[in-house]
Design a protein around this motif. Sequence first.
Motif, PDB file in Angstrom:
ATOM      1  N   ALA A  17       2.410   5.943 -12.366  1.00 46.72           N
ATOM      2  CA  ALA A  17       2.210   4.634 -11.747  1.00 46.72           C
ATOM      3  C   ALA A  17       1.806   4.804 -10.288  1.00 46.72           C
ATOM      4  CB  ALA A  17       3.495   3.823 -11.860  1.00 46.72           C
ATOM      5  N   ILE A  18       2.487   5.726  -9.597  1.00 47.03           N
ATOM      6  CA  ILE A  18       2.148   5.953  -8.185  1.00 47.03           C
ATOM      7  C   ILE A  18       0.720   6.464  -8.073  1.00 47.03           C
ATOM      8  CG2 ILE A  18       2.667   7.368  -6.162  1.00 47.03           C
ATOM      9  CD1 ILE A  18       5.583   7.348  -7.110  1.00 47.03           C
ATOM     10  N   GLU A  19       0.374   7.375  -8.988  1.00 45.63           N
ATOM     11  CA  GLU A  19      -0.966   7.939  -8.952  1.00 45.63           C
ATOM     12  C   GLU A  19      -1.997   6.824  -9.163  1.00 45.63           C
ATOM     13  OE1 GLU A  19      -3.055  11.480 -11.334  1.00 45.63           O
ATOM     14  OE2 GLU A  19      -3.139   9.454 -12.128  1.00 45.63           O
ATOM     15  N   THR A  20      -1.786   5.965 -10.174  1.00 44.58           N
ATOM     16  CA  THR A  20      -2.723   4.886 -10.466  1.00 44.58           C
ATOM     17  C   THR A  20      -2.882   3.978  -9.251  1.00 44.58           C
ATOM     18  OG1 THR A  20      -1.796   4.941 -12.653  1.00 44.58           O
ATOM     19  CG2 THR A  20      -3.224   3.086 -12.160  1.00 44.58           C
ATOM     20  N   GLU A  21      -1.784   3.683  -8.608  1.00 44.13           N
ATOM     21  CA  GLU A  21      -1.806   2.795  -7.445  1.00 44.13           C
ATOM     22  C   GLU A  21      -2.601   3.447  -6.318  1.00 44.13           C
ATOM     23  OE1 GLU A  21      -1.474  -0.656  -6.557  1.00 44.13           O
ATOM     24  OE2 GLU A  21      -0.961  -0.111  -8.608  1.00 44.13           O
ATOM     25  N   THR A  22      -2.368   4.744  -6.089  1.00 40.45           N
ATOM     26  CA  THR A  22      -3.067   5.436  -5.011  1.00 40.45           C
ATOM     27  C   THR A  22      -4.565   5.488  -5.297  1.00 40.45           C
ATOM     28  OG1 THR A  22      -1.129   6.822  -4.944  1.00 40.45           O
ATOM     29  CG2 THR A  22      -2.949   7.502  -3.579  1.00 40.45           C
ATOM     30  N   VAL A  23      -4.922   5.772  -6.546  1.00 38.12           N
ATOM     31  CA  VAL A  23      -6.338   5.821  -6.910  1.00 38.12           C
ATOM     32  C   VAL A  23      -6.958   4.427  -6.737  1.00 38.12           C
ATOM     33  CG1 VAL A  23      -7.933   6.184  -8.827  1.00 38.12           C
ATOM     34  CG2 VAL A  23      -6.065   7.785  -8.450  1.00 38.12           C
ATOM     35  N   ARG A  24      -6.222   3.392  -7.135  1.00 35.09           N
ATOM     36  CA  ARG A  24      -6.730   2.028  -6.984  1.00 35.09           C
ATOM     37  C   ARG A  24      -7.018   1.727  -5.508  1.00 35.09           C
ATOM     38  NH1 ARG A  24      -5.636  -2.097 -10.422  1.00 35.09           N
ATOM     39  NH2 ARG A  24      -3.740  -1.126 -11.183  1.00 35.09           N
ATOM     40  N   GLU A  25      -6.081   2.125  -4.650  1.00 34.24           N
ATOM     41  CA  GLU A  25      -6.298   1.896  -3.213  1.00 34.24           C
ATOM     42  C   GLU A  25      -7.577   2.579  -2.754  1.00 34.24           C
ATOM     43  OE1 GLU A  25      -2.748   3.215  -1.209  1.00 34.24           O
ATOM     44  OE2 GLU A  25      -1.584   1.613  -2.159  1.00 34.24           O
ATOM     45  N   GLY A  26      -7.789   3.801  -3.242  1.00 32.67           N
ATOM     46  CA  GLY A  26      -8.988   4.561  -2.865  1.00 32.67           C
ATOM     47  C   GLY A  26     -10.249   3.850  -3.320  1.00 32.67           C
ATOM     48  N   LEU A  27     -10.237   3.323  -4.538  1.00 25.10           N
ATOM     49  CA  LEU A  27     -11.425   2.649  -5.092  1.00 25.10           C
ATOM     50  C   LEU A  27     -11.753   1.394  -4.296  1.00 25.10           C
ATOM     51  CD1 LEU A  27     -10.646   3.018  -8.898  1.00 25.10           C
ATOM     52  CD2 LEU A  27     -12.411   4.207  -7.613  1.00 25.10           C
ATOM     53  N   VAL A  28     -10.719   0.616  -3.993  1.00 23.59           N
ATOM     54  CA  VAL A  28     -10.917  -0.624  -3.240  1.00 23.59           C
ATOM     55  C   VAL A  28     -11.476  -0.303  -1.849  1.00 23.59           C
ATOM     56  CG1 VAL A  28      -9.686  -2.512  -2.129  1.00 23.59           C
ATOM     57  CG2 VAL A  28      -9.193  -1.940  -4.504  1.00 23.59           C
ATOM     58  N   LYS A  29     -10.941   0.756  -1.268  1.00 21.76           N
ATOM     59  CA  LYS A  29     -11.384   1.137   0.076  1.00 21.76           C
ATOM     60  C   LYS A  29     -12.873   1.496   0.048  1.00 21.76           C
ATOM     61  CE  LYS A  29      -9.945   4.167   3.822  1.00 21.76           C
ATOM     62  NZ  LYS A  29     -10.436   5.528   3.852  1.00 21.76           N
ATOM     63  N   LEU A  30     -13.256   2.282  -0.952  1.00 22.35           N
ATOM     64  CA  LEU A  30     -14.657   2.676  -1.093  1.00 22.35           C
ATOM     65  C   LEU A  30     -15.556   1.447  -1.175  1.00 22.35           C
ATOM     66  CD1 LEU A  30     -14.962   5.581  -3.682  1.00 22.35           C
ATOM     67  CD2 LEU A  30     -15.838   5.476  -1.357  1.00 22.35           C
ATOM     68  N   LEU A  31     -15.109   0.486  -1.982  1.00 20.86           N
ATOM     69  CA  LEU A  31     -15.917  -0.711  -2.195  1.00 20.86           C
ATOM     70  C   LEU A  31     -16.116  -1.483  -0.889  1.00 20.86           C
ATOM     71  CD1 LEU A  31     -15.706  -2.983  -5.217  1.00 20.86           C
ATOM     72  CD2 LEU A  31     -15.800  -4.045  -2.992  1.00 20.86           C
ATOM     73  N   TYR A  32     -15.016  -1.704  -0.199  1.00 15.83           N
ATOM     74  CA  TYR A  32     -15.125  -2.491   1.040  1.00 15.83           C
ATOM     75  C   TYR A  32     -15.913  -1.754   2.111  1.00 15.83           C
ATOM     76  CZ  TYR A  32     -12.297  -6.492  -0.292  1.00 15.83           C
ATOM     77  OH  TYR A  32     -11.857  -7.644  -0.871  1.00 15.83           O
ATOM     78  N   GLU A  33     -15.855  -0.423   2.079  1.00 16.56           N
ATOM     79  CA  GLU A  33     -16.576   0.352   3.095  1.00 16.56           C
ATOM     80  C   GLU A  33     -18.089   0.174   2.973  1.00 16.56           C
ATOM     81  OE1 GLU A  33     -15.135   4.314   2.703  1.00 16.56           O
ATOM     82  OE2 GLU A  33     -13.481   3.982   4.103  1.00 16.56           O
ATOM     83  N   SER A  34     -18.571   0.026   1.717  1.00 19.88           N
ATOM     84  CA  SER A  34     -20.028  -0.055   1.566  1.00 19.88           C
ATOM     85  C   SER A  34     -20.528  -1.503   1.487  1.00 19.88           C
ATOM     86  CB  SER A  34     -20.460   0.728   0.325  1.00 19.88           C
ATOM     87  OG  SER A  34     -19.628   0.399  -0.750  1.00 19.88           O
ATOM     88  N   LEU A  35     -19.615  -2.455   1.659  1.00 20.54           N
ATOM     89  CA  LEU A  35     -19.991  -3.858   1.480  1.00 20.54           C
ATOM     90  C   LEU A  35     -20.905  -4.377   2.604  1.00 20.54           C
ATOM     91  CD1 LEU A  35     -19.381  -5.797  -0.735  1.00 20.54           C
ATOM     92  CD2 LEU A  35     -17.481  -6.724   0.566  1.00 20.54           C
ATOM     93  N   ARG A  36     -20.699  -3.844   3.811  1.00 17.03           N
ATOM     94  CA  ARG A  36     -21.478  -4.330   4.956  1.00 17.03           C
ATOM     95  C   ARG A  36     -22.989  -4.148   4.702  1.00 17.03           C
ATOM     96  NH1 ARG A  36     -19.985  -4.573  10.562  1.00 17.03           N
ATOM     97  NH2 ARG A  36     -17.964  -3.807   9.941  1.00 17.03           N
TER      98      ARG A  36
END
Length: 656
Positions: A17-36
């Motif tokens: 569960a911790i791993e899934t949560e950490t990976v999810r955070e990483g994915l969301v971060k990637l998405l927002y980083e390239s949104l601009r």
Amino acid sequence: MAGEPSMVRASRASDTAIETETVREGLVKLLYESLRLSLSMSVLNGFILAAIMSPALGLARVGPWYLVLLLISALRWQDMLAYQRAPSQHDARVWERRAFLGAVVAGTVWGAAGWVLFAPHDPVEQVILAFVLAGMAAGALSVLSSLRYAVNAFLVISLSPLILRFLFEGGRVGWLMGGMALLFMIALYVTARRLNTTITDSLRTRYDCQQAENSASYQARFDDLTELPNRRYLHEQTQRNLARSRRHGIGGALLFLDLDNFKTVNDSLGHPVGDQVLRQVADRLRTRLRTEDIAARLGGDEFVVLLSDLSVDVQTAEAAAMRFAEDLQHVLTDHPYETQEHVLHMSASIGITVFPGNGTDIDDLMRQADTAMYDAKASGRNAISFYHGALHEAASLRLQLDRELRAALRGGQLSLHYQPMVDQNGQISGLEALLRWNHPERGMIPPAEFIPIAEETGIILELGEWVLSTACRDLVRLLRRFGDATPSISVNLSARQFRLPSLVDTVVAIAADAGAPLSKLCLEVTEGSLMDNVERAISTMESLRALGVKFSVDDFGTGYSSLAYLKKLPVDNIKIDQSFVRDVLLDHNDAGIVGAILSMAQHLGLATVAEGVESVEVRDFLIARHCTYFQGYYFSRPLIFEHLLSFIDQASRQRA
Ligand code: C2E
Ligand code: MG
Ligand code: MG
């Protein structure tokens, strides 16, 4: 998995569960980083499309669409800024949902373009629209593919209206363009899938690496068994404290703590029991620490506590450290330690040094606390000692002596002297082997000076084996010369030697090696080592006695043997300590004690040896009280082997 204990399963599930949560955070971060970049491109592309389409379709149709696109882009921009300001404001799931919603709305606007901005009967405009939409879909791939269902939704929503519109349009061009757009969408879908897997996998790998790194750094700084900081971490923290002490004038103390007789627990009850005790000690230590203090385990049964924020004044700091140490001793000794099968009482010896009073060099301070701890042990265990300069010198002397003793063992500086024991008629009944160290610079060093140190450092075991094997070889030489008339040889066993589980085997092997009969060997054991563990002592002695070895209780009267034990012990004789014998004619107490020991021994049917007989009067006093054997300067001093030979010769001539 079925056989796995539920605890393990639960902990594995929570890891995942911790791993899934950490990976999810990483994915969301990637998405927002390239949104601009993606939003900027979207606004620009929308403008170009609107500009190209307005002459053919009219501003009334194109304008509102572009305004909606601008509005949606602005909202998504806001969302992006909110994320960048405080990503922790929401759970990663919430950000994910918002990003998904943004992608769906944007997809809908672009999808609407495929329908609304479609110019019928105008293939050029249609191709331009198809190009722009394809470009947007391809661009979305790089931004959204970290969220698989967002990219899927965007592709379907943004491209389907255009595809449908082409198919509606019909005709060769319509079918061709619709088919191509559909194929393009499928190709993008497959690529997005692959991209998403790659991204997720790489995030997962990064997470695993980080986990491994964290656990390695934990292991490098904490002790596995007790989960206390280890030597390295303690070193780091102490360095920091010492720097602070120098800069800001703050004092502190290092406490070196060593459990008493822990080795006995380990040797007799096994390491698992020892480990449990160590863990409980660590737990008790923790309960006494303030947040600014640190307790570490150096290894074995050695712990160190670093006390911070004490006074720079030595006396005040020592008083505070003393209070802490006393409190610690209470916690460690007040309740017994319960392991699965045993209830044990433990105590600890504590050595303390304070800084900056005693310096600010970490190695010096550790040595000082260690030295003070040894002093506490020497003063009778379960004690607390402070480091003071003179002590330190004693410690270096001890270290030096230990080194030299090792050299002496190799370099032939050791020898054995033999002191005869005689019976009431002056006949030799035995010979005690006494160790001598002829130091190249300091001359003869008496055993009383180096045996206790050899005990402490452990070299006594090698020393003991050397003594035993030399005595056995000398015994063989005596037997060759005197045959059956040869007296037996007594060898002193140190407490540490006597506790060795391999003692019986060692004695048998050494005697066999020298070719000496065990029936001519007597072992002298002090009261202290017998009382250490009576049951084990009895079993060791019985094994050896079955092979012919005799036993003496040495220095009797100085320990705390009770009569009840003496009755149980399989010994052949007891040796009354010379401190009682020496003044037996002058001191009533000594006379009383010697008299009592002699009558008690007679009662139990045990032979007695009086040590330190220096005069005929003392001998007569002892004879009158039925002492069996005598040893002392009155009869003979300890002799080198050659002198011993003449002594025995002379004694046998006299007898003849
Ligand atoms: P111990 O076993 O009680 O040995 C008797 C000590 O009394 C010896 O001292 C001996 O020289 C001394 N002595 C004998 N007769 C007289 C006397 O009439 N007057 C006086 N004042 N002293 C007398 P030593 O040789 O200095 O040994 C001292 C202790 O060192 C021994 O006491 C024993 O505990 C230990 N020791 C000696 N050799 C060994 C050894 O090989 N192994 C071990 N573990 N300990 C040893
Ligand atoms: Mg002795
Ligand atoms: Mg003695």
